[in-house]
Design a protein around this motif. Sequence first.
Motif, PDB file in Angstrom:
ATOM      1  N   LYS A   3       5.086 -18.391   8.784  1.00  0.00           N
ATOM      2  CA  LYS A   3       3.694 -18.558   8.382  1.00  0.00           C
ATOM      3  C   LYS A   3       3.204 -17.314   7.661  1.00  0.00           C
ATOM      4  CE  LYS A   3       0.667 -20.606  11.163  1.00  0.00           C
ATOM      5  NZ  LYS A   3      -0.085 -20.957  12.387  1.00  0.00           N
ATOM      6  N   LEU A   4       2.272 -17.524   6.774  1.00  0.00           N
ATOM      7  CA  LEU A   4       1.625 -16.406   6.102  1.00  0.00           C
ATOM      8  C   LEU A   4       0.860 -15.574   7.114  1.00  0.00           C
ATOM      9  CD1 LEU A   4       0.126 -18.335   3.077  1.00  0.00           C
ATOM     10  CD2 LEU A   4       2.020 -16.700   2.986  1.00  0.00           C
ATOM     11  N   LYS A   5       0.764 -14.301   6.849  1.00  0.00           N
ATOM     12  CA  LYS A   5       0.018 -13.390   7.700  1.00  0.00           C
ATOM     13  C   LYS A   5      -1.053 -12.727   6.831  1.00  0.00           C
ATOM     14  CE  LYS A   5       0.719 -10.058  11.333  1.00  0.00           C
ATOM     15  NZ  LYS A   5       1.552  -9.046  11.920  1.00  0.00           N
ATOM     16  N   ILE A   6      -2.300 -12.905   7.220  1.00  0.00           N
ATOM     17  CA  ILE A   6      -3.419 -12.413   6.415  1.00  0.00           C
ATOM     18  C   ILE A   6      -4.339 -11.545   7.269  1.00  0.00           C
ATOM     19  CG2 ILE A   6      -5.457 -13.096   5.068  1.00  0.00           C
ATOM     20  CD1 ILE A   6      -3.797 -15.580   4.216  1.00  0.00           C
ATOM     21  N   ALA A   7      -4.686 -10.392   6.733  1.00  0.00           N
ATOM     22  CA  ALA A   7      -5.582  -9.460   7.420  1.00  0.00           C
ATOM     23  C   ALA A   7      -7.016  -9.676   6.960  1.00  0.00           C
ATOM     24  CB  ALA A   7      -5.179  -8.018   7.119  1.00  0.00           C
ATOM     25  N   VAL A   8      -7.919  -9.681   7.913  1.00  0.00           N
ATOM     26  CA  VAL A   8      -9.348  -9.639   7.629  1.00  0.00           C
ATOM     27  C   VAL A   8      -9.742  -8.181   7.850  1.00  0.00           C
ATOM     28  CG1 VAL A   8     -11.641 -10.453   8.302  1.00  0.00           C
ATOM     29  CG2 VAL A   8      -9.672 -12.024   8.400  1.00  0.00           C
ATOM     30  N   ILE A   9      -9.888  -7.435   6.758  1.00  0.00           N
ATOM     31  CA  ILE A   9     -10.125  -5.997   6.846  1.00  0.00           C
ATOM     32  C   ILE A   9     -11.624  -5.721   6.851  1.00  0.00           C
ATOM     33  CG2 ILE A   9      -9.771  -3.755   5.747  1.00  0.00           C
ATOM     34  CD1 ILE A   9      -7.156  -4.856   4.606  1.00  0.00           C
ATOM     35  N   LEU A  10     -12.097  -5.184   7.956  1.00  0.00           N
ATOM     36  CA  LEU A  10     -13.510  -4.847   8.106  1.00  0.00           C
ATOM     37  C   LEU A  10     -13.768  -3.483   7.497  1.00  0.00           C
ATOM     38  CD1 LEU A  10     -16.378  -5.092   9.088  1.00  0.00           C
ATOM     39  CD2 LEU A  10     -15.576  -4.686  11.411  1.00  0.00           C
ATOM     40  N   GLY A  11     -14.528  -3.444   6.416  1.00  0.00           N
ATOM     41  CA  GLY A  11     -14.718  -2.243   5.636  1.00  0.00           C
ATOM     42  C   GLY A  11     -15.962  -1.442   5.961  1.00  0.00           C
ATOM     43  N   SER A  12     -16.398  -1.453   7.199  1.00  0.00           N
ATOM     44  CA  SER A  12     -17.532  -0.620   7.601  1.00  0.00           C
ATOM     45  C   SER A  12     -17.253  -0.025   8.974  1.00  0.00           C
ATOM     46  CB  SER A  12     -18.821  -1.443   7.665  1.00  0.00           C
ATOM     47  OG  SER A  12     -19.881  -0.657   8.179  1.00  0.00           O
ATOM     48  N   THR A  13     -17.562   1.236   9.110  1.00  0.00           N
ATOM     49  CA  THR A  13     -17.420   1.908  10.414  1.00  0.00           C
ATOM     50  C   THR A  13     -18.769   2.473  10.867  1.00  0.00           C
ATOM     51  OG1 THR A  13     -16.811   3.986   9.321  1.00  0.00           O
ATOM     52  CG2 THR A  13     -15.006   2.528  10.002  1.00  0.00           C
ATOM     53  N   ARG A  14     -19.793   2.120  10.177  1.00  0.00           N
ATOM     54  CA  ARG A  14     -21.136   2.647  10.414  1.00  0.00           C
ATOM     55  C   ARG A  14     -21.654   2.210  11.794  1.00  0.00           C
ATOM     56  NH1 ARG A  14     -25.572   1.589   5.743  1.00  0.00           N
ATOM     57  NH2 ARG A  14     -27.124   3.081   6.457  1.00  0.00           N
ATOM     58  N   LEU A  40      -7.767  -9.568  12.566  1.00  0.00           N
ATOM     59  CA  LEU A  40      -8.809  -8.601  12.227  1.00  0.00           C
ATOM     60  C   LEU A  40      -8.220  -7.200  12.215  1.00  0.00           C
ATOM     61  CD1 LEU A  40     -11.790  -7.937  11.682  1.00  0.00           C
ATOM     62  CD2 LEU A  40     -12.117  -7.818  14.154  1.00  0.00           C
ATOM     63  N   VAL A  41      -8.423  -6.495  11.124  1.00  0.00           N
ATOM     64  CA  VAL A  41      -8.031  -5.095  10.995  1.00  0.00           C
ATOM     65  C   VAL A  41      -9.323  -4.307  10.788  1.00  0.00           C
ATOM     66  CG1 VAL A  41      -6.729  -3.392   9.671  1.00  0.00           C
ATOM     67  CG2 VAL A  41      -5.765  -5.677  10.046  1.00  0.00           C
ATOM     68  N   ASP A  42      -9.742  -3.622  11.830  1.00  0.00           N
ATOM     69  CA  ASP A  42     -11.003  -2.884  11.830  1.00  0.00           C
ATOM     70  C   ASP A  42     -10.713  -1.431  11.471  1.00  0.00           C
ATOM     71  OD1 ASP A  42     -13.439  -1.633  12.444  1.00  0.00           O
ATOM     72  OD2 ASP A  42     -13.730  -2.810  14.274  1.00  0.00           O
ATOM     73  N   LEU A  43     -11.364  -0.929  10.442  1.00  0.00           N
ATOM     74  CA  LEU A  43     -11.116   0.451  10.022  1.00  0.00           C
ATOM     75  C   LEU A  43     -11.517   1.461  11.094  1.00  0.00           C
ATOM     76  CD1 LEU A  43     -11.947   0.398   6.208  1.00  0.00           C
ATOM     77  CD2 LEU A  43      -9.730   0.258   7.349  1.00  0.00           C
ATOM     78  N   LEU A  44     -12.326   1.065  12.054  1.00  0.00           N
ATOM     79  CA  LEU A  44     -12.609   1.952  13.187  1.00  0.00           C
ATOM     80  C   LEU A  44     -11.340   2.251  13.982  1.00  0.00           C
ATOM     81  CD1 LEU A  44     -15.971   0.942  14.927  1.00  0.00           C
ATOM     82  CD2 LEU A  44     -15.345   3.153  13.964  1.00  0.00           C
TER      83      LEU A  44
END
Length: 187
Positions: A3-14, A40-44
């Motif tokens: 299966k495809l693997k897709i990241a949901v990259i959260l671009g805020s750490t505020r 989910l890939v959280d930049l935090l």
Amino acid sequence: MSKLKIAVILGSTRPGRNGLAVAKWVLAQAQQRFDADYELVDLLDHPLPHLDEAVPASRGAYDGEHTKAWAAKIREFDGYIFVTPEYNHSTSGVLKNAIDYLYAEWNNKAAAFVSYGSLGGARAIEHLRAVASELQIAHVRQQLSFSLITDFEGFSVFKPSAVHEGAASVLFTQLESWAGALRSVRA
């Protein structure tokens, strides 16, 4: 084929960020699908100092352990959904910094964009499209733009209009199609 693997990259750490609710909504919508696994890939969770690599990312000679860990994480995925706020007609500095750390890990993969802001964050997406093109990321046409005025109660409680669900479905279909096609380019 896996299966495809897709990241949901959260671009805020505020602190107090609206993006976490948006990213969780995107992930919940995506998890109703069957052709890809979304994460989910959280930049935090990936603290990257302001770009501190001496050699340009296009050379792939990473020194920092934080860079090597970030590269390994991004390398896992076939595609990305960038969730971005709009700050001063652009994306967040933390997201741009995270993108700039790498090069080959982004190449020949697919991306889609989700934004939020007073005007829906559309200008942030336009900047990200130019960056994605330089990194050889194929970006899909469909995007989601959430207005702080109509999709957030009191500018802070995320309550998206139901109309976004149909647009999200189109976004996922386009992204999965391109991500799957680009696997053969990377093979």
